[in-house]
Enzyme design. Structure first.
Site, short mmCIF file in Angstrom:
data_model
loop_
_atom_site.label_atom_id
_atom_site.label_comp_id
_atom_site.label_asym_id
_atom_site.label_seq_id
_atom_site.Cartn_x
_atom_site.Cartn_y
_atom_site.Cartn_z
N LYS A 1 0.83 -1.22 0.00
CA LYS A 1 0.00 0.00 0.00
C LYS A 1 0.86 1.26 0.00
O LYS A 1 2.03 1.23 0.40
CB LYS A 1 -0.92 -0.01 1.22
CG LYS A 1 -0.17 0.11 2.53
CD LYS A 1 -1.10 -0.08 3.72
CE LYS A 1 -0.32 0.10 5.01
NZ LYS A 1 -1.00 -0.44 6.18
N TYR B 1 18.44 29.54 5.74
CA TYR B 1 17.42 30.41 6.33
C TYR B 1 17.76 30.82 7.76
O TYR B 1 18.10 29.97 8.58
CB TYR B 1 16.05 29.72 6.32
CG TYR B 1 15.40 29.75 4.96
CD1 TYR B 1 14.92 30.95 4.43
CD2 TYR B 1 15.31 28.60 4.19
CE1 TYR B 1 14.35 30.98 3.17
CE2 TYR B 1 14.74 28.62 2.93
CZ TYR B 1 14.26 29.82 2.43
OH TYR B 1 13.70 29.87 1.19
C1 LIG Z 1 -0.32 -1.56 6.72
C2 LIG Z 1 -1.03 -2.80 7.06
C3 LIG Z 1 -0.32 -3.99 7.33
C4 LIG Z 1 1.19 -4.07 7.39
O1 LIG Z 1 1.71 -3.60 8.59
P1 LIG Z 1 3.28 -3.65 8.88
O2 LIG Z 1 3.41 -3.20 10.27
O3 LIG Z 1 3.91 -2.71 7.92
O4 LIG Z 1 3.71 -5.06 8.64
C5 LIG Z 1 -1.06 -5.14 7.55
N1 LIG Z 1 -2.40 -5.12 7.52
C6 LIG Z 1 -3.11 -4.00 7.28
C7 LIG Z 1 -4.58 -4.07 7.25
C8 LIG Z 1 -2.45 -2.81 7.04
O5 LIG Z 1 -3.16 -1.70 6.80
#
Ligand SMILES: *Cc1c(COP(=O)(O)O)cnc(C)c1O
Length: 355
Positions: A35, A265
């Site tokens: 994602k 800055y």
């Molecule tokens: C982001 C996410 C994960 C992965 O989590 P990590 O801590 O990066 O392994 C798993 N399940 C869901 C539903 C998520 O949104």
């Protein structure tokens, strides 16, 4: 131009480490979470590495991400299908038989056409997304009436990083949900869906517990995100992993300055004397804005001088190119956040180079 180098060697190392720890004989249980542009690493690049490693299952944020990598996996679940909604993309995604749509409420069950693959999200104690356990029967009634395909029943254990009993309480709650789901599936003559509940840190903690359960009550998948990218963000002792991303920036210009000269800055940084150069990445590219009081060094050990600008940073170096980080832990610490947040902000237009 800055670029993000992605190490295929470290990716393989992380995958092997995850596999050995979680399910050495069942690689099909390891799903990769891609994602948000693969946590800023470049979704196509990381999906291609995962495909080469024969990983079959992926989780993405939205429909666009799913469409972009669809040919590379056997199963893809879209966690937030409504987060970037576009009618044409939705229509295309509904035609792809190996995509599933996450459904977090009874109302959203009503919105999909017949034969859509869905993954039903259940709340097991995090109290964020998902239907209540008590709504399972109603959900399955709708699924059957509307002829939807129930591919998964899942939850998210939000306590994987903490040394507290809440993690175990949530695991036991999901176990009860699975039992209830099996009972209802039998009643409605719906095939057993895949069960899953654990992300990186939780899976590392509970894989042995999971394997001790009767087969039909086991989780079928572990949803692994951050561990693939090389970070262990939990308070517990877990296997060492290797960050896969290194951020490089190129020199814009260089000055030789006298000791005490001020830079950038409000002149908050003073030089010790010597070369100071600016490099072509700034907070406009998603790198967090270094400010006074923060001490961060490049991978070569050159100090990055506060304050960062929108399109550049000043560094005590005259090298043509620097490695801004090969591990974001120092950035995460300086900004009092987690590696996820630093990585995911890196703009998608920064080139990703797989080596
Ligand atoms: C982001 C996410 C994960 C992965 O989590 P990590 O801590 O990066 O392994 C798993 N399940 C869901 C539903 C998520 O949104």
């Amino acid at each position: 131009m800055p670029y993000l180098e992605i190490s295929s060697k470290n990716f393989s190392y992380n995958y092997q480490t995850i596999l050995q720890k979680l399910a050495p004989k069942e690689p099909e249980k390891i799903a990769i979470v891609l994602k948000d542009n693969a946590y800023g690493h470049g979704i196509l690049e990381v999906a291609t590495l995962a495909n080469k490693a024969k990983i079959q299952t992926a989780f993405v944020k939205n429909i666009q991400e799913a469409l972009g990598i669809a040919p590379l996996f056997k199963d893809i679940t879209i966690l937030y299908p409504n987060s970037l909604l576009n009618a044409k993309d939705l229509e295309n995604a509904l035609k792809i038989p190996h995509l599933s749509f996450c459904v977090p409420s009874l109302e959203s069950l009503q919105s999909y056409p017949e034969n859509t693959n869905i993954a039903l999200k259940i709340d097991s104690g995090m109290h964020r997304n998902g239907i209540a356990k008590e709504q399972l029967q109603e959900a399955l009634t709708i699924i059957q009436a509307r002829n939807l395909h129930l591919k998964g029943i899942f939850t998210h254990n939000g306590y994987g990083d903490d040394l507290s009993s809440a993690f175990y309480v949530q695991n036991m709650e999901f176990l009860e949900i699975k039992k209830e789901a099996l009972r209802l599936c039998e009643h409605f003559k719906i095939p057993r869906p895949q069960f899953h509940s654990l992300s990186s840190s939780g899976a590392m903690r509970a894989s042995v517990f999971n394997a001790s359960l009767p087969r039909e009550l086991q989780d079928d998948l572990f949803r692994i995100g951050i561990a693939f990218y090389g970070y262990n963000c939990s308070a517990l002792n877990q296997p060492k992993l290797k960050p896969i991303a290194s951020l490089y920036a190129n020199k814009i210009s260089s000055l030789k300055l006298k000791k005490g000269a001020s830079i950038g800055y409000s002149g908050v940084s003073k030089t010790k004397g010597g070369s100071i150069s600016s490099y072509d990445i700034g907070y406009g590219d998603g790198l967090f804005r270094l400010r006074e009081g923060m001490e961060i060094y490049t991978a070569e050990g050159y100090r990055i001088l506060p304050r960062a600008s929108m399109d550049c940073i000043s560094i005590e170096s005259d090298a043509p190119k620097v490695c801004v980080f090969n591990d974001v832990s120092a950035f995460a610490k300086a900004f009092e956040t987690i590696p996820y947040e630093i990585l995911v902000h890196l703009h998608a237009y920064i080139p990703r180079v797989v080596v």
